[in-house]
Design a protein around this motif. Structure first.
Motif, short mmCIF file in Angstrom:
data_model
loop_
_atom_site.label_atom_id
_atom_site.label_comp_id
_atom_site.label_asym_id
_atom_site.label_seq_id
_atom_site.Cartn_x
_atom_site.Cartn_y
_atom_site.Cartn_z
N MET A 184 0.82 -1.22 0.00
CA MET A 184 0.00 0.00 0.00
C MET A 184 0.86 1.27 0.00
O MET A 184 0.53 2.25 -0.64
CB MET A 184 -0.98 0.00 1.18
N ARG A 185 1.98 1.22 0.72
CA ARG A 185 2.91 2.37 0.70
C ARG A 185 3.40 2.65 -0.72
O ARG A 185 3.47 3.79 -1.16
CB ARG A 185 4.13 2.09 1.59
N ASN A 186 3.75 1.58 -1.43
CA ASN A 186 4.25 1.75 -2.80
C ASN A 186 3.16 2.32 -3.70
O ASN A 186 3.43 3.19 -4.52
CB ASN A 186 4.72 0.39 -3.36
N PHE A 187 1.93 1.81 -3.56
CA PHE A 187 0.80 2.29 -4.35
C PHE A 187 0.60 3.79 -4.13
O PHE A 187 0.41 4.56 -5.08
CB PHE A 187 -0.46 1.50 -3.96
N ILE A 188 0.67 4.21 -2.86
CA ILE A 188 0.44 5.63 -2.54
C ILE A 188 1.59 6.49 -3.05
O ILE A 188 1.38 7.57 -3.58
CB ILE A 188 0.22 5.80 -1.02
N THR A 189 2.82 5.98 -2.91
CA THR A 189 3.98 6.74 -3.42
C THR A 189 3.86 6.94 -4.93
O THR A 189 4.10 8.02 -5.46
CB THR A 189 5.29 5.99 -3.10
N LEU A 190 3.44 5.86 -5.61
CA LEU A 190 3.37 5.87 -7.07
C LEU A 190 2.19 6.70 -7.57
O LEU A 190 2.32 7.49 -8.52
CB LEU A 190 3.21 4.42 -7.55
N LYS A 191 1.02 6.54 -6.95
CA LYS A 191 -0.22 7.09 -7.48
C LYS A 191 -0.80 8.22 -6.64
O LYS A 191 -1.79 8.84 -7.05
CB LYS A 191 -1.30 5.97 -7.55
N GLY A 192 -0.25 8.44 -5.45
CA GLY A 192 -0.84 9.44 -4.56
C GLY A 192 -2.10 8.93 -3.87
O GLY A 192 -2.87 9.72 -3.32
N GLY A 193 -2.35 7.63 -3.92
CA GLY A 193 -3.57 7.06 -3.32
C GLY A 193 -4.59 6.72 -4.38
O GLY A 193 -4.31 6.82 -5.57
N GLY A 194 -5.79 6.34 -3.93
CA GLY A 194 -6.85 6.04 -4.88
C GLY A 194 -7.76 4.91 -4.41
O GLY A 194 -7.61 4.40 -3.30
N LEU A 195 -8.69 4.54 -5.29
CA LEU A 195 -9.64 3.47 -4.97
C LEU A 195 -8.88 2.17 -4.74
O LEU A 195 -8.04 1.79 -5.56
CB LEU A 195 -10.65 3.30 -6.11
N ASP A 196 -9.18 1.50 -3.62
CA ASP A 196 -8.43 0.31 -3.24
C ASP A 196 -9.25 -0.96 -3.33
O ASP A 196 -8.81 -1.95 -3.89
CB ASP A 196 -7.93 0.48 -1.79
N HIS A 197 -10.47 -0.96 -2.79
CA HIS A 197 -11.29 -2.17 -2.83
C HIS A 197 -12.76 -1.83 -2.68
O HIS A 197 -13.14 -0.74 -2.28
CB HIS A 197 -10.85 -3.17 -1.76
N GLY A 245 -10.43 -7.19 -12.15
CA GLY A 245 -9.34 -6.35 -11.62
C GLY A 245 -9.67 -5.66 -10.31
O GLY A 245 -8.87 -4.88 -9.80
N VAL A 246 -10.86 -5.96 -9.75
CA VAL A 246 -11.29 -5.32 -8.50
C VAL A 246 -10.92 -6.21 -7.31
O VAL A 246 -11.21 -7.41 -7.31
CB VAL A 246 -12.83 -5.10 -8.50
N LEU A 247 -10.28 -5.63 -6.30
CA LEU A 247 -10.09 -6.32 -5.03
C LEU A 247 -11.44 -6.28 -4.31
O LEU A 247 -11.89 -5.22 -3.89
CB LEU A 247 -8.99 -5.63 -4.21
N LEU A 248 -12.10 -7.44 -4.22
CA LEU A 248 -13.50 -7.51 -3.78
C LEU A 248 -13.58 -8.21 -2.43
O LEU A 248 -13.11 -9.34 -2.28
CB LEU A 248 -14.32 -8.27 -4.83
N GLU A 249 -14.18 -7.51 -1.46
CA GLU A 249 -14.33 -8.04 -0.11
C GLU A 249 -15.79 -8.41 0.16
O GLU A 249 -16.69 -7.68 -0.27
CB GLU A 249 -13.88 -6.95 0.88
N PHE A 250 -16.01 -9.52 0.83
CA PHE A 250 -17.33 -9.85 1.36
C PHE A 250 -17.29 -9.74 2.87
O PHE A 250 -16.27 -10.08 3.50
CB PHE A 250 -17.78 -11.25 0.91
N TYR A 251 -18.39 -9.27 3.45
CA TYR A 251 -18.42 -8.79 4.83
C TYR A 251 -19.70 -9.28 5.50
O TYR A 251 -20.79 -9.04 4.96
CB TYR A 251 -18.40 -7.27 4.74
N GLU A 252 -19.57 -9.98 6.60
CA GLU A 252 -20.76 -10.38 7.37
C GLU A 252 -20.66 -9.77 8.75
O GLU A 252 -19.65 -9.96 9.46
CB GLU A 252 -20.85 -11.91 7.48
N ILE A 253 -21.67 -9.03 9.16
CA ILE A 253 -21.69 -8.46 10.50
C ILE A 253 -21.98 -9.58 11.50
O ILE A 253 -22.87 -10.41 11.28
CB ILE A 253 -22.75 -7.34 10.60
N THR A 254 -21.19 -9.64 12.59
CA THR A 254 -21.37 -10.73 13.58
C THR A 254 -21.78 -10.16 14.93
O THR A 254 -21.73 -8.97 15.15
CB THR A 254 -20.07 -11.54 13.72
#
Lengths: 134, 134
Positions: B67-80, B125-134
């Motif tokens: 993530m540090r490299n991504f931010i250094t390269l791109k200045g941040g952005g959409l992640d997931h 190409g999307v980092l896709l998360e699934f989330y269940e509230i417990t």
């Protein structure tokens, strides 16, 4: 103060709409609500709904070289984030007053909505769209 | 069939949480609801709410070099992108049956939720998360 109503949609650049619909509609189960060719932005899009928000799959038309290059390089991915507001002109005014760098200084009028994009340099690298239903 | 309840959140990688909160909370007006250090993923996060969805700002902790490299390269952005489901085990089972490539083949248990990531190669190409509230 800007009042955001909701995350209207998240845009995903894809290589092939039909292949992508297999994943997002048939596997993930999100209902497809609309497809459209947006000639002003040189994209064909498909909207799938998820609660009060949507996922917009975008595939580039012939002349859209930036998105074609992105897909060739990365295989697609997250493209932009869109927030719905009640009053787009007021939103643009507020953004300008806060020194935010805009791609669209006046709303673009499309069927059923007005939109304006913020430059990623002012939004943590995110291509950020504001959207007013008309 | 997987039943998605909502887009739970969209994750944005940022360089500096305080600077980013100035934009997303103070200019855009999204209420800040929670901050947390997620040591298992080496990030510090801030949640801002927008209707039934959230925006998650993530900044990398010391050891998070990708993530540090991504931010250094791109200045941040959409992640997931994160989708909320009722039953994460069932969701993982369905994804596997459809030949989807998973990062997490079993749920990761965190305070208040269970999560699992799909590999971007199976999700446009999307980092896709699934989330269940417990």
């Amino acid at each position: 103060m800007i009042r955001v109503k909701s995350i209207h949609h998240i845009g995903i650049a894809v290589k092939d709409l039909q292949e992508s619909l297999h994943f997002w509609r048939d596997v993930i189960g999100l209902p497809l609500t609309m497809t459209e060719r947006v000639l002003s932005h040189q994209v064909e899009v498909a909207f799938l709904t998820s609660g009060e928000s949507n996922i917009e799959l975008l595939t580039p038309l012939e002349g859209n070289f930036p998105m074609r290059n992105f897909i060739t390089l990365k295989g697609g991915g997250l493209d932009h984030l869109c927030l719905e507001v009640d009053n787009l002109e007021e939103t643009i005014h507020e953004l300008k007053q806060n020194g935010i760098d805009l791609i669209d200084e006046t709303p673009k009028v499309l069927p059923g909505r007005k939109i304006a994009f913020v430059h990623p340099s002012s939004a943590d690298g995110v291509l950020l769209e504001f959207y007013e239903i008309t």
